[in-house]
Design a protein around this motif. Structure first.
Motif, PDB file in Angstrom:
ATOM      1  N   ILE A   8       0.836  -1.203   0.000  1.00 32.27           N
ATOM      2  CA  ILE A   8       0.000   0.000   0.000  1.00 32.27           C
ATOM      3  C   ILE A   8       0.865   1.245   0.000  1.00 32.27           C
ATOM      4  O   ILE A   8       0.567   2.234  -0.679  1.00 32.27           O
ATOM      5  N   ARG A   9       1.960   1.199   0.756  1.00 33.05           N
ATOM      6  CA  ARG A   9       2.871   2.352   0.793  1.00 33.05           C
ATOM      7  C   ARG A   9       3.444   2.639  -0.590  1.00 33.05           C
ATOM      8  O   ARG A   9       3.672   3.795  -0.949  1.00 33.05           O
ATOM      9  N   ASN A  10       3.650   1.592  -1.377  1.00 34.40           N
ATOM     10  CA  ASN A  10       4.186   1.775  -2.729  1.00 34.40           C
ATOM     11  C   ASN A  10       3.210   2.501  -3.651  1.00 34.40           C
ATOM     12  O   ASN A  10       3.615   3.027  -4.696  1.00 34.40           O
ATOM     13  N   LEU A  11       1.918   2.509  -3.277  1.00 31.61           N
ATOM     14  CA  LEU A  11       0.914   3.179  -4.100  1.00 31.61           C
ATOM     15  C   LEU A  11       0.865   4.684  -3.845  1.00 31.61           C
ATOM     16  O   LEU A  11       0.258   5.427  -4.624  1.00 31.61           O
ATOM     17  N   ILE A  12       1.509   5.130  -2.772  1.00 33.99           N
ATOM     18  CA  ILE A  12       1.453   6.550  -2.402  1.00 33.99           C
ATOM     19  C   ILE A  12       2.568   7.313  -3.107  1.00 33.99           C
ATOM     20  O   ILE A  12       3.740   6.988  -2.972  1.00 33.99           O
ATOM     21  N   SER A  13       2.188   8.314  -3.858  1.00 33.46           N
ATOM     22  CA  SER A  13       3.170   9.148  -4.543  1.00 33.46           C
ATOM     23  C   SER A  13       3.606  10.319  -3.656  1.00 33.46           C
ATOM     24  O   SER A  13       4.802  10.570  -3.492  1.00 33.46           O
ATOM     25  N   GLU A  14       2.622  11.041  -3.104  1.00 30.99           N
ATOM     26  CA  GLU A  14       2.926  12.213  -2.265  1.00 30.99           C
ATOM     27  C   GLU A  14       1.970  12.293  -1.084  1.00 30.99           C
ATOM     28  O   GLU A  14       0.799  11.884  -1.192  1.00 30.99           O
ATOM     29  N   LEU A  65      -3.305  12.890   0.152  1.00 29.47           N
ATOM     30  CA  LEU A  65      -2.386  11.983  -0.540  1.00 29.47           C
ATOM     31  C   LEU A  65      -2.696  11.956  -2.030  1.00 29.47           C
ATOM     32  O   LEU A  65      -3.864  11.951  -2.429  1.00 29.47           O
ATOM     33  N   PHE A  66      -1.650  11.933  -2.841  1.00 26.08           N
ATOM     34  CA  PHE A  66      -1.773  11.696  -4.269  1.00 26.08           C
ATOM     35  C   PHE A  66      -1.256  10.293  -4.534  1.00 26.08           C
ATOM     36  O   PHE A  66      -0.107   9.981  -4.244  1.00 26.08           O
ATOM     37  N   MET A  67      -2.124   9.464  -5.092  1.00 23.31           N
ATOM     38  CA  MET A  67      -1.802   8.063  -5.316  1.00 23.31           C
ATOM     39  C   MET A  67      -1.292   7.843  -6.742  1.00 23.31           C
ATOM     40  O   MET A  67      -1.645   8.582  -7.669  1.00 23.31           O
ATOM     41  N   SER A  68      -0.484   6.822  -6.896  1.00 23.46           N
ATOM     42  CA  SER A  68       0.088   6.525  -8.209  1.00 23.46           C
ATOM     43  C   SER A  68      -0.955   6.026  -9.208  1.00 23.46           C
ATOM     44  O   SER A  68      -0.722   6.048 -10.419  1.00 23.46           O
ATOM     45  N   ASP A  69      -2.127   5.594  -8.718  1.00 22.66           N
ATOM     46  CA  ASP A  69      -3.182   5.114  -9.616  1.00 22.66           C
ATOM     47  C   ASP A  69      -4.159   6.208 -10.010  1.00 22.66           C
ATOM     48  O   ASP A  69      -5.185   5.955 -10.639  1.00 22.66           O
ATOM     49  N   GLY A  70      -3.856   7.466  -9.611  1.00 22.48           N
ATOM     50  CA  GLY A  70      -4.659   8.594 -10.069  1.00 22.48           C
ATOM     51  C   GLY A  70      -5.676   9.121  -9.077  1.00 22.48           C
ATOM     52  O   GLY A  70      -6.280  10.177  -9.310  1.00 22.48           O
ATOM     53  N   TYR A  71      -5.885   8.444  -7.968  1.00 19.06           N
ATOM     54  CA  TYR A  71      -6.831   8.915  -6.970  1.00 19.06           C
ATOM     55  C   TYR A  71      -6.157   9.867  -5.981  1.00 19.06           C
ATOM     56  O   TYR A  71      -4.930   9.876  -5.845  1.00 19.06           O
ATOM     57  N   VAL A  72      -7.002  10.650  -5.294  1.00 17.10           N
ATOM     58  CA  VAL A  72      -6.554  11.504  -4.198  1.00 17.10           C
ATOM     59  C   VAL A  72      -7.218  10.998  -2.931  1.00 17.10           C
ATOM     60  O   VAL A  72      -8.398  10.618  -2.956  1.00 17.10           O
ATOM     61  N   VAL A  73      -6.474  10.971  -1.840  1.00 17.07           N
ATOM     62  CA  VAL A  73      -7.021  10.508  -0.567  1.00 17.07           C
ATOM     63  C   VAL A  73      -7.018  11.659   0.424  1.00 17.07           C
ATOM     64  O   VAL A  73      -5.994  12.328   0.621  1.00 17.07           O
ATOM     65  N   ASP A  74      -8.153  11.917   1.020  1.00 16.56           N
ATOM     66  CA  ASP A  74      -8.291  12.952   2.042  1.00 16.56           C
ATOM     67  C   ASP A  74      -8.403  12.239   3.392  1.00 16.56           C
ATOM     68  O   ASP A  74      -9.315  11.435   3.598  1.00 16.56           O
TER      69      ASP A  74
END
Length: 262
Positions: free
Chosen positions: A178-184, A199-208
């Motif tokens: 899961i940590r590998n999916l986190i870009s920023e 969070l900006f994810m490598s698969d294009g989603y944003v996590v609040d």
């Protein structure tokens, strides 16, 4: 009364001489063999055949193979039998990100270096540089880089040390996949929520979300994404409740600018 055969000394002398000659020849062959073996060993040790041809580095994630090899001072001119394992271990142990090292010879000419790194959970972006961060919150200022290698998420805006420590502690608990999916990860404190993060994810989603219970909340991320339309990206809220908000909606979070790692 039986007669005993009497052998004169004159008859025995040729046989004794022959036996002594055979014994001397065997001894000469033995000493010559030892001599040629020693010469062969000396020639081998002085020739490129005894030099290191391959250096294999395993277990490294934050450090590149070249960075590890450079610290060992090993080259293709190094004699594999002159390898000083203790010295190599001591040199590599000076790097704060390395926990332990094993050095092994794999004859005829390969050296294997097994590196065990301390867990790196991210990079802190500050003043245009990227600093590795360990799970204990320690920022490796001496290992600053001009670029991020993408092996860990970027932590941006964490100018509060206590918040940085809390964030890295949560990242350490997070499964690697899961940590590998986190870009920023951006720290976005508000008056009513000092621990707010985006969070900006490598698969294009944003996590609040929030730093509190972040690792626990993020463990459900893969199952949430599996239920979404991959062509409809948006914001996944993982605070008190979990819900999805499409980018097609006009939300404040949509306006957050993603910082690139390059």
């Amino acid at each position: 009364m039986s007669k005993k055969k009497i052998v004169s000394i004159e008859d025995r002398i040729p046989k004794l001489k022959q036996a002594r000659k055979k014994k001397a020849n065997r001894r000469l062959i033995f000493y010559l063999s030892i001599f040629f073996i020693l010469i062969s060993i000396i020639v081998y040790l002085q020739s490129p055949l005894s030099h290191i041809h391959t250096i294999e580095v395993t277990g490294n994630l934050a450090l590149s193979d070249d960075e590890v090899v450079e610290k060992t001072n090993l080259t293709t001119d190094t004699n594999i039998w002159m390898l000083n394992e203790s010295k190599i271990k001591n040199e590599l142990a000076k790097n704060p990100i390395i926990d332990s090292v094993e050095v092994n010879k794999k004859l005829p000419w390969t050296v294997e270096i097994q590196v065990n790194e301390l867990k790196q959970v991210g990079y802190l972006k500050k003043d245009g540089f990227f600093y590795p961060i360990l799970g204990n919150g320690k920022v490796l200022t001496k290992l600053k880089r001009e670029t991020s290698n993408g092996s860990a998420p970027l932590l941006i805006g964490f100018n509060d040390e206590s918040m940085l420590n809390k964030m890295t502690e949560q990242l350490k608990k997070l499964p690697q996949n899961i940590r590998n999916l986190i870009s920023e990860i951006h720290w976005k404190p508000k008056d009513d929520n000092k621990k707010k993060i985006v969070l900006f994810m490598s698969d294009g989603y944003v996590v609040d979300g929030t730093i509190r219970n972040f690792a626990k909340n993020m463990k459900v991320y893969p199952s949430i994404v599996a239920q979404l339309d991959p062509d409809n990206k948006g914001i996944i809220h993982i605070g008190v409740g979990v819900y999805f908000e499409s980018f097609e909606d006009n939300t404040e979070d949509k306006k957050i600018t993603k910082t690139t790692a390059e």
